[in-house]
Design a protein around this motif. Structure first.
Motif, PDB file in Angstrom:
ATOM      1  N   ILE A   1      40.511  60.750  47.934  1.00 15.17           N
ATOM      2  CA  ILE A   1      41.216  60.156  46.797  1.00 15.17           C
ATOM      3  C   ILE A   1      41.927  58.876  47.227  1.00 15.17           C
ATOM      4  O   ILE A   1      41.840  57.841  46.551  1.00 15.17           O
ATOM      5  CB  ILE A   1      42.224  61.151  46.191  1.00 15.17           C
ATOM      6  N   VAL A   2      42.618  58.926  48.347  1.00 11.41           N
ATOM      7  CA  VAL A   2      43.348  57.752  48.841  1.00 11.41           C
ATOM      8  C   VAL A   2      42.393  56.598  49.115  1.00 11.41           C
ATOM      9  O   VAL A   2      42.648  55.449  48.728  1.00 11.41           O
ATOM     10  CB  VAL A   2      44.160  58.109  50.102  1.00 11.41           C
ATOM     11  N   GLU A   3      41.295  56.897  49.781  1.00 10.33           N
ATOM     12  CA  GLU A   3      40.320  55.850  50.110  1.00 10.33           C
ATOM     13  C   GLU A   3      39.758  55.196  48.851  1.00 10.33           C
ATOM     14  O   GLU A   3      39.701  53.966  48.732  1.00 10.33           O
ATOM     15  CB  GLU A   3      39.184  56.438  50.941  1.00 10.33           C
ATOM     16  N   ALA A   4      39.340  56.026  47.898  1.00 11.90           N
ATOM     17  CA  ALA A   4      38.751  55.494  46.670  1.00 11.90           C
ATOM     18  C   ALA A   4      39.787  54.718  45.870  1.00 11.90           C
ATOM     19  O   ALA A   4      39.497  53.629  45.344  1.00 11.90           O
ATOM     20  CB  ALA A   4      38.177  56.634  45.833  1.00 11.90           C
ATOM     21  N   LEU A   5      40.983  55.248  45.769  1.00 14.41           N
ATOM     22  CA  LEU A   5      42.025  54.608  44.972  1.00 14.41           C
ATOM     23  C   LEU A   5      42.399  53.243  45.543  1.00 14.41           C
ATOM     24  O   LEU A   5      42.516  52.251  44.807  1.00 14.41           O
ATOM     25  CB  LEU A   5      43.255  55.510  44.913  1.00 14.41           C
ATOM     26  N   ASN A   6      42.557  53.160  46.844  1.00 15.81           N
ATOM     27  CA  ASN A   6      42.933  51.886  47.451  1.00 15.81           C
ATOM     28  C   ASN A   6      41.832  50.843  47.302  1.00 15.81           C
ATOM     29  O   ASN A   6      42.107  49.659  47.100  1.00 15.81           O
ATOM     30  CB  ASN A   6      43.298  52.085  48.913  1.00 15.81           C
ATOM     31  N   ALA A   7      40.573  51.282  47.391  1.00 11.07           N
ATOM     32  CA  ALA A   7      39.460  50.340  47.216  1.00 11.07           C
ATOM     33  C   ALA A   7      39.398  49.836  45.784  1.00 11.07           C
ATOM     34  O   ALA A   7      39.246  48.631  45.539  1.00 11.07           O
ATOM     35  CB  ALA A   7      38.148  51.021  47.605  1.00 11.07           C
ATOM     36  N   LEU A   8      39.554  50.730  44.829  1.00  7.63           N
ATOM     37  CA  LEU A   8      39.408  50.352  43.426  1.00  7.63           C
ATOM     38  C   LEU A   8      40.576  49.525  42.926  1.00  7.63           C
ATOM     39  O   LEU A   8      40.395  48.553  42.175  1.00  7.63           O
ATOM     40  CB  LEU A   8      39.239  51.611  42.567  1.00  7.63           C
ATOM     41  N   ARG A   9      41.795  49.875  43.311  1.00 10.84           N
ATOM     42  CA  ARG A   9      42.959  49.143  42.788  1.00 10.84           C
ATOM     43  C   ARG A   9      43.047  47.731  43.348  1.00 10.84           C
ATOM     44  O   ARG A   9      43.654  46.853  42.736  1.00 10.84           O
ATOM     45  CB  ARG A   9      44.252  49.920  43.036  1.00 10.84           C
ATOM     46  N   ALA A  10      42.404  47.500  44.491  1.00  9.81           N
ATOM     47  CA  ALA A  10      42.362  46.155  45.050  1.00  9.81           C
ATOM     48  C   ALA A  10      41.287  45.302  44.384  1.00  9.81           C
ATOM     49  O   ALA A  10      41.383  44.075  44.370  1.00  9.81           O
ATOM     50  CB  ALA A  10      42.115  46.216  46.556  1.00  9.81           C
ATOM     51  N   ARG A  11      40.293  45.962  43.818  1.00  7.72           N
ATOM     52  CA  ARG A  11      39.122  45.251  43.284  1.00  7.72           C
ATOM     53  C   ARG A  11      39.236  44.956  41.799  1.00  7.72           C
ATOM     54  O   ARG A  11      38.688  43.958  41.324  1.00  7.72           O
ATOM     55  CB  ARG A  11      37.873  46.096  43.554  1.00  7.72           C
ATOM     56  N   TYR A  12      39.921  45.823  41.045  1.00  5.46           N
ATOM     57  CA  TYR A  12      39.933  45.704  39.590  1.00  5.46           C
ATOM     58  C   TYR A  12      41.347  45.590  39.046  1.00  5.46           C
ATOM     59  O   TYR A  12      42.317  45.991  39.688  1.00  5.46           O
ATOM     60  CB  TYR A  12      39.221  46.907  38.968  1.00  5.46           C
ATOM     61  N   ALA A  13      41.442  45.057  37.826  1.00  4.16           N
ATOM     62  CA  ALA A  13      42.755  44.895  37.198  1.00  4.16           C
ATOM     63  C   ALA A  13      43.407  46.239  36.915  1.00  4.16           C
ATOM     64  O   ALA A  13      44.628  46.382  37.028  1.00  4.16           O
ATOM     65  CB  ALA A  13      42.621  44.085  35.914  1.00  4.16           C
TER      66      ALA A  13
ATOM     67  N   THR B   1      39.736  35.532  29.736  1.00  3.58           N
ATOM     68  CA  THR B   1      38.893  36.175  30.747  1.00  3.58           C
ATOM     69  C   THR B   1      39.100  37.680  30.668  1.00  3.58           C
ATOM     70  O   THR B   1      40.227  38.154  30.818  1.00  3.58           O
ATOM     71  CB  THR B   1      39.263  35.681  32.154  1.00  3.58           C
ATOM     72  N   PRO B   2      38.044  38.441  30.436  1.00  2.00           N
ATOM     73  CA  PRO B   2      38.207  39.885  30.270  1.00  2.00           C
ATOM     74  C   PRO B   2      38.788  40.552  31.517  1.00  2.00           C
ATOM     75  O   PRO B   2      38.427  40.206  32.647  1.00  2.00           O
ATOM     76  CB  PRO B   2      36.776  40.367  30.022  1.00  2.00           C
TER      77      PRO B   2
ATOM     78  N   HIS C   1      44.174  43.051  26.203  1.00  2.00           N
ATOM     79  CA  HIS C   1      43.044  43.095  25.282  1.00  2.00           C
ATOM     80  C   HIS C   1      42.268  41.784  25.322  1.00  2.00           C
ATOM     81  O   HIS C   1      42.844  40.697  25.373  1.00  2.00           O
ATOM     82  CB  HIS C   1      43.523  43.351  23.858  1.00  2.00           C
ATOM     83  N   GLY C   2      40.959  41.898  25.279  1.00  2.00           N
ATOM     84  CA  GLY C   2      40.084  40.739  25.205  1.00  2.00           C
ATOM     85  C   GLY C   2      39.215  40.829  23.967  1.00  2.00           C
ATOM     86  O   GLY C   2      39.374  41.730  23.140  1.00  2.00           O
ATOM     87  N   ALA C   3      38.291  39.904  23.842  1.00  2.00           N
ATOM     88  CA  ALA C   3      37.359  39.958  22.715  1.00  2.00           C
ATOM     89  C   ALA C   3      36.486  41.199  22.861  1.00  2.00           C
ATOM     90  O   ALA C   3      35.963  41.467  23.941  1.00  2.00           O
ATOM     91  CB  ALA C   3      36.495  38.702  22.688  1.00  2.00           C
ATOM     92  N   PRO C   4      36.321  41.981  21.796  1.00  2.00           N
ATOM     93  CA  PRO C   4      35.499  43.191  21.899  1.00  2.00           C
ATOM     94  C   PRO C   4      34.046  42.865  22.185  1.00  2.00           C
ATOM     95  O   PRO C   4      33.539  41.812  21.787  1.00  2.00           O
ATOM     96  CB  PRO C   4      35.662  43.844  20.522  1.00  2.00           C
TER      97      PRO C   4
ATOM     98  N   ILE D   1      38.410  47.370  23.148  1.00  2.47           N
ATOM     99  CA  ILE D   1      39.535  46.446  23.329  1.00  2.47           C
ATOM    100  C   ILE D   1      39.190  45.283  24.251  1.00  2.47           C
ATOM    101  O   ILE D   1      40.059  44.478  24.601  1.00  2.47           O
ATOM    102  CB  ILE D   1      40.792  47.171  23.842  1.00  2.47           C
ATOM    103  N   GLY D   2      37.930  45.185  24.659  1.00  2.00           N
ATOM    104  CA  GLY D   2      37.495  44.034  25.430  1.00  2.00           C
ATOM    105  C   GLY D   2      37.834  44.067  26.899  1.00  2.00           C
ATOM    106  O   GLY D   2      37.979  43.019  27.531  1.00  2.00           O
ATOM    107  N   VAL D   3      37.969  45.261  27.472  1.00  2.00           N
ATOM    108  CA  VAL D   3      38.155  45.411  28.920  1.00  2.00           C
ATOM    109  C   VAL D   3      36.816  45.827  29.521  1.00  2.00           C
ATOM    110  O   VAL D   3      36.165  46.741  29.017  1.00  2.00           O
ATOM    111  CB  VAL D   3      39.240  46.462  29.242  1.00  2.00           C
ATOM    112  N   ASP D   4      36.409  45.142  30.580  1.00  2.00           N
ATOM    113  CA  ASP D   4      35.113  45.420  31.196  1.00  2.00           C
ATOM    114  C   ASP D   4      35.228  46.558  32.206  1.00  2.00           C
ATOM    115  O   ASP D   4      35.863  46.398  33.262  1.00  2.00           O
ATOM    116  CB  ASP D   4      34.572  44.178  31.900  1.00  2.00           C
ATOM    117  N   LEU D   5      34.618  47.698  31.903  1.00  2.00           N
ATOM    118  CA  LEU D   5      34.559  48.801  32.858  1.00  2.00           C
ATOM    119  C   LEU D   5      33.442  48.510  33.843  1.00  2.00           C
ATOM    120  O   LEU D   5      32.271  48.425  33.463  1.00  2.00           O
ATOM    121  CB  LEU D   5      34.309  50.131  32.139  1.00  2.00           C
ATOM    122  N   LYS D   6      33.797  48.373  35.119  1.00  2.00           N
ATOM    123  CA  LYS D   6      32.841  47.957  36.138  1.00  2.00           C
ATOM    124  C   LYS D   6      32.340  49.086  37.027  1.00  2.00           C
ATOM    125  O   LYS D   6      31.287  48.972  37.646  1.00  2.00           O
ATOM    126  CB  LYS D   6      33.487  46.885  37.030  1.00  2.00           C
ATOM    127  N   GLU D   7      33.104  50.178  37.087  1.00  2.70           N
ATOM    128  CA  GLU D   7      32.720  51.221  38.043  1.00  2.70           C
ATOM    129  C   GLU D   7      33.322  52.554  37.635  1.00  2.70           C
ATOM    130  O   GLU D   7      34.449  52.608  37.137  1.00  2.70           O
ATOM    131  CB  GLU D   7      33.206  50.832  39.450  1.00  2.70           C
TER     132      GLU D   7
END
Length: 243
Positions: free
Chosen positions: A54-66, A4-5, A169-172, A37-43
């Motif tokens: 910065i704090v608001e954006a960082l906390n939202a993003l780190r909770a949502r993505y790997a 799973t990517p 790394h995932g499938a490219p 390297i097969g990582v899905d950039l979502k945002e």
């Protein structure tokens, strides 16, 4: 290689990007590397040199993505507040890190040159791992799933090389670009039918202008080589039928 990517977001930090004084090329470079390297950039987000933002954006993003990869705001000036903002987002302290100071001393051997401003670049949140900077020595850092890198493109690229082996790394993602020799509006309906027939493949149309007028590129993307080939073949057949 993961089945799973992994997902990722880029957080671009800096008033100069939002004002138009600096053109952001870092997010494009990161996107291309993650695709390889097969990582899905979502945002991709851009925020000002403002701690709350910065704090608001960082906390939202780190909770949502790997992974969250940030660029900008770790320099020596008063408005470089990324490190402090990351520390606040994680609820940890921050201070001069002896490892980072030692790295800076490799570049600034004369103690007089390692002034208060430059020492700001050695302030690292507690618990973070350092990201080496072979260009100018001032390190970035990693805290959990957040990777903090410089904004200068050459330095960011060097730091990205350092952290790439740490990412799952995932499938490219493979892609094929097909020149339509048609306007986007003319292929919209039949292209939608091709997309419906290949739900596991991403198919996009991108209009542009050249010396001959309006034209369109159709881009087909998939991790599955066979699925990609089948969808591309149907796109070509569709375009041939329109001509």
């Amino acid at each position: 290689m993961t089945a799973t990517p992994a997902t990722a977001a880029v957080l671009v930090i800096g008033d100069e990007v939002l004002s138009g004084r600096t053109r952001d090329t870092n997010s494009g470079h990161i996107a291309a590397r993650l695709t390889e390297i097969g990582v899905d950039l979502k945002e991709v987000r851009v925020v000002a040199d403002d701690e709350a933002a910065i704090v608001e954006a960082l906390n939202a993003l780190r909770a949502r993505y790997a992974y969250v990869l940030t660029t900008g705001g770790i320099g020596p000036t008063h408005d470089d507040i990324t490190a402090d903002s990351v520390a606040k987002a994680f609820g940890v302290g921050i201070d001069h890190d002896p490892r980072a100071v030692a790295m800076l001393r490799e570049r600034f051997a004369d103690p007089a040159d390692l002034n208060e401003g430059r020492l700001r670049m050695a302030r690292i949140p507690f618990g973070a791992d350092l990201i080496a900077n072979p260009v100018s020595k001032a390190p970035g850092f990693r805290l959990e799933n957040v990777f903090v890198m410089a904004g200068v493109p050459s330095i960011m690229a060097a730091m990205l090389d350092e952290i790439t082996p740490l990412l799952a790394h995932g499938a490219p993602i493979r892609s094929e670009t097909i020149r339509a020799d048609a306007k986007e509006g003319d292929i919209a309906t039949p292209l939608a039918a091709v997309q419906k027939a290949h739900p596991g493949v991403a198919i996009g149309s991108y209009p542009y202008m050249d010396a001959e007028g309006f034209n369109t590129n159709v881009v087909v993307r998939s991790r599955d080589a066979d699925a990609l080939a089948a969808a591309a073949a149907d796109v070509r057949a569709m375009l041939a039928a329109l001509r």
